[in-house]
Design an enzyme around this catalytic site. Sequence first.
Site, PDB file in Angstrom:
ATOM      1  N   ASP A 146       0.782  -1.242   0.000  1.00  0.00           N
ATOM      2  CA  ASP A 146       0.000   0.000   0.000  1.00  0.00           C
ATOM      3  C   ASP A 146       0.814   1.293   0.000  1.00  0.00           C
ATOM      4  O   ASP A 146       1.774   1.412   0.760  1.00  0.00           O
ATOM      5  CB  ASP A 146      -0.859   0.067   1.267  1.00  0.00           C
ATOM      6  CG  ASP A 146      -1.508  -1.247   1.620  1.00  0.00           C
ATOM      7  OD1 ASP A 146      -1.495  -2.173   0.803  1.00  0.00           O
ATOM      8  OD2 ASP A 146      -2.028  -1.347   2.753  1.00  0.00           O
ATOM      9  N   GLU A 304     -10.388  -3.018   4.815  1.00  0.00           N
ATOM     10  CA  GLU A 304      -9.032  -2.451   4.754  1.00  0.00           C
ATOM     11  C   GLU A 304      -8.951  -1.083   4.070  1.00  0.00           C
ATOM     12  O   GLU A 304      -9.727  -0.743   3.184  1.00  0.00           O
ATOM     13  CB  GLU A 304      -8.050  -3.410   4.057  1.00  0.00           C
ATOM     14  CG  GLU A 304      -7.910  -4.739   4.758  1.00  0.00           C
ATOM     15  CD  GLU A 304      -6.749  -5.573   4.235  1.00  0.00           C
ATOM     16  OE1 GLU A 304      -6.507  -5.572   3.023  1.00  0.00           O
ATOM     17  OE2 GLU A 304      -6.077  -6.229   5.061  1.00  0.00           O
TER      18      GLU A 304
HETATM   19  C1  FRU Z   1      -3.714  -3.848   2.813  1.00  0.00           C
HETATM   20  C2  FRU Z   1      -3.049  -4.210   4.140  1.00  0.00           C
HETATM   21  C3  FRU Z   1      -3.454  -3.260   5.241  1.00  0.00           C
HETATM   22  C4  FRU Z   1      -2.309  -3.373   6.204  1.00  0.00           C
HETATM   23  C5  FRU Z   1      -1.145  -3.527   5.273  1.00  0.00           C
HETATM   24  C6  FRU Z   1      -0.048  -4.407   5.787  1.00  0.00           C
HETATM   25  O1  FRU Z   1      -3.002  -4.298   1.710  1.00  0.00           O
HETATM   26  O2  FRU Z   1      -3.354  -5.546   4.489  1.00  0.00           O
HETATM   27  O3  FRU Z   1      -4.704  -3.576   5.828  1.00  0.00           O
HETATM   28  O4  FRU Z   1      -2.179  -2.239   7.005  1.00  0.00           O
HETATM   29  O5  FRU Z   1      -1.645  -4.075   4.070  1.00  0.00           O
HETATM   30  O6  FRU Z   1       1.040  -4.435   4.930  1.00  0.00           O
END
Ligand code: FRU
Length: 545
Positions: A146, A304
Amino acid sequence: MTGIGRAHTSATSNEQRMKYGIAILLLAFIHGRSFGQEIVREYLIEKKYLNIPVEQKQDRQRVVIREGVSDSTYDVIRIAEGKPDYWVFRDVSALKGKILKLAFSRKVSGIDLIHQDDHFPGEDSLYKEVGRPQFHFSSRRGWNNDPNGLIYHKGEYHLFYQHNPYEVNWGNMHWGHAVSIDLLHWTELPDALFPDTLGTMFSGSAVTDKKNTSGFGKDALVAIYTASGKKMTQNIAYSLDGGRSFRKYAGNPVLGPDRDPKVFWYEPQKKWVLVMYNENYNAIYDSKDLKTWTYRSKVNGFYECPEFFELSIDGNPQNRKWVMYGASGTYMIGTFDGNRFIPTSGKFMYTSGSLYAAQTYNDAPDGRRIQIGWGNIDHKGMPFNQLMLFPNELTLRTTPEGVRLFCEPIREIEKLHDKKYEWKNTGIDLVNKELSQLKGDLYHGILEFELDKGLGMELHYRGEPIIYFDGNYNSFNHIPFTGEKPDIQKYRVEFLIDRSSVEAYIDKGRLFLAEGLKLTNHEGLMLEGGIKVNSFQLYTLKSIW
Ligand code: FRU
């Protein structure tokens, strides 16, 4: 691996950690070693990078990198035993003159290869690797997911991101960091946030504290992020030097579960608003100082990385609506009174394919809503993995079905244009003849076509259809799509092709598709289908590196 599949993995990180813990205990037992007898190396830091050899087939071992942090904070690294598959590095320039101590849980020969240098192995071919995206951001080494903390701060666009600096797979989450002044050319900086006793650094956002509400300093850049440890908590860290260094707040954590806080300033009530993912809904909180948060309401149906922002409809600032989306990009449109979001329509989808966990910039100039999404695309055999999709501008527009979110590439793409090719009112034969002469692998195209003697259109690249319309099933790349006027089968497809990705914006971005491209074959662009090419502008692009 889909975003959601991987996301499930991350959601169970505590479980994973326990699994690693058990594996390490077992190994320690087999080797007759306890943690007390770990292998320790000390480095007096004189250079920029600490270079570490990685071999994918080795198990991840626990490496405690001591920089005044507690021993419970460690990374897991596949340190090579045989020939390294690739090298990773830790930028240690900030530690010059200090001693950095590494403690390893398992002896492998690669430990002796770890060394300091002002360069990292492979640096001379950096950004020239065959699979390296040429106008999309990807990290120099390791894995990214992300985008985090997107903010325009003191003349720079910051792109923080979920980074595993030590491997091309997910893990060891740090906040990687890059900056740009034009959203096109990026400079990668050292990682910004490192795991600590509260956990690894999961996703979050950043704000500029213009009124010094937090007391960290006027215009402090404040990151609000999730720490994933024994539990998930929300934490803050601030920077007074334009994001080059961060100090974590001593009162952390500031808020409980779950994760991915997106924070922005809500001017009508002069307060901060936070929206975060919380067990299948989005929770809304507010705060006067970024430290004390009050729960206000929730919205069901999201998973998320929430986003939440206000946009003008058809460019009219008097007519505005709020948009909420989750990591998958499905969204609702509605109203917000500072405490509660009331959805009035949705959920809709504007995107499909490899985009996941897209975030938008806080404080972008001219009120633009600029988005960067994670491109969940594998880059096999490269010393890095995944990429950021090209920045998009989001708008709300009226359609025959009501107001919808549109997503188009930022207009700055024009600055990368190199050669231009153009066709008007022709069939595909002439276009294909000329396309076959082209030798690029970076393109920006705008194709306006209508169905003529057939029911489909396919744009082929490297011998495979990459954007395809099926007029029988009404779909682009299998995603149902109906044009504005059902009797006229006429569409506008804008596309961006980089080494490893294609992005397509159908009818000015009412539908946005992102897909990975195989590197295998080097045939160029070709059109298929019984279509009339009303107009087709094609530009080759310059690399940003
Ligand atoms: C989304 C996620 C988020 C988390 C991050 C961990 O892709 O799963 O929910 O904060 O990636 O890398």
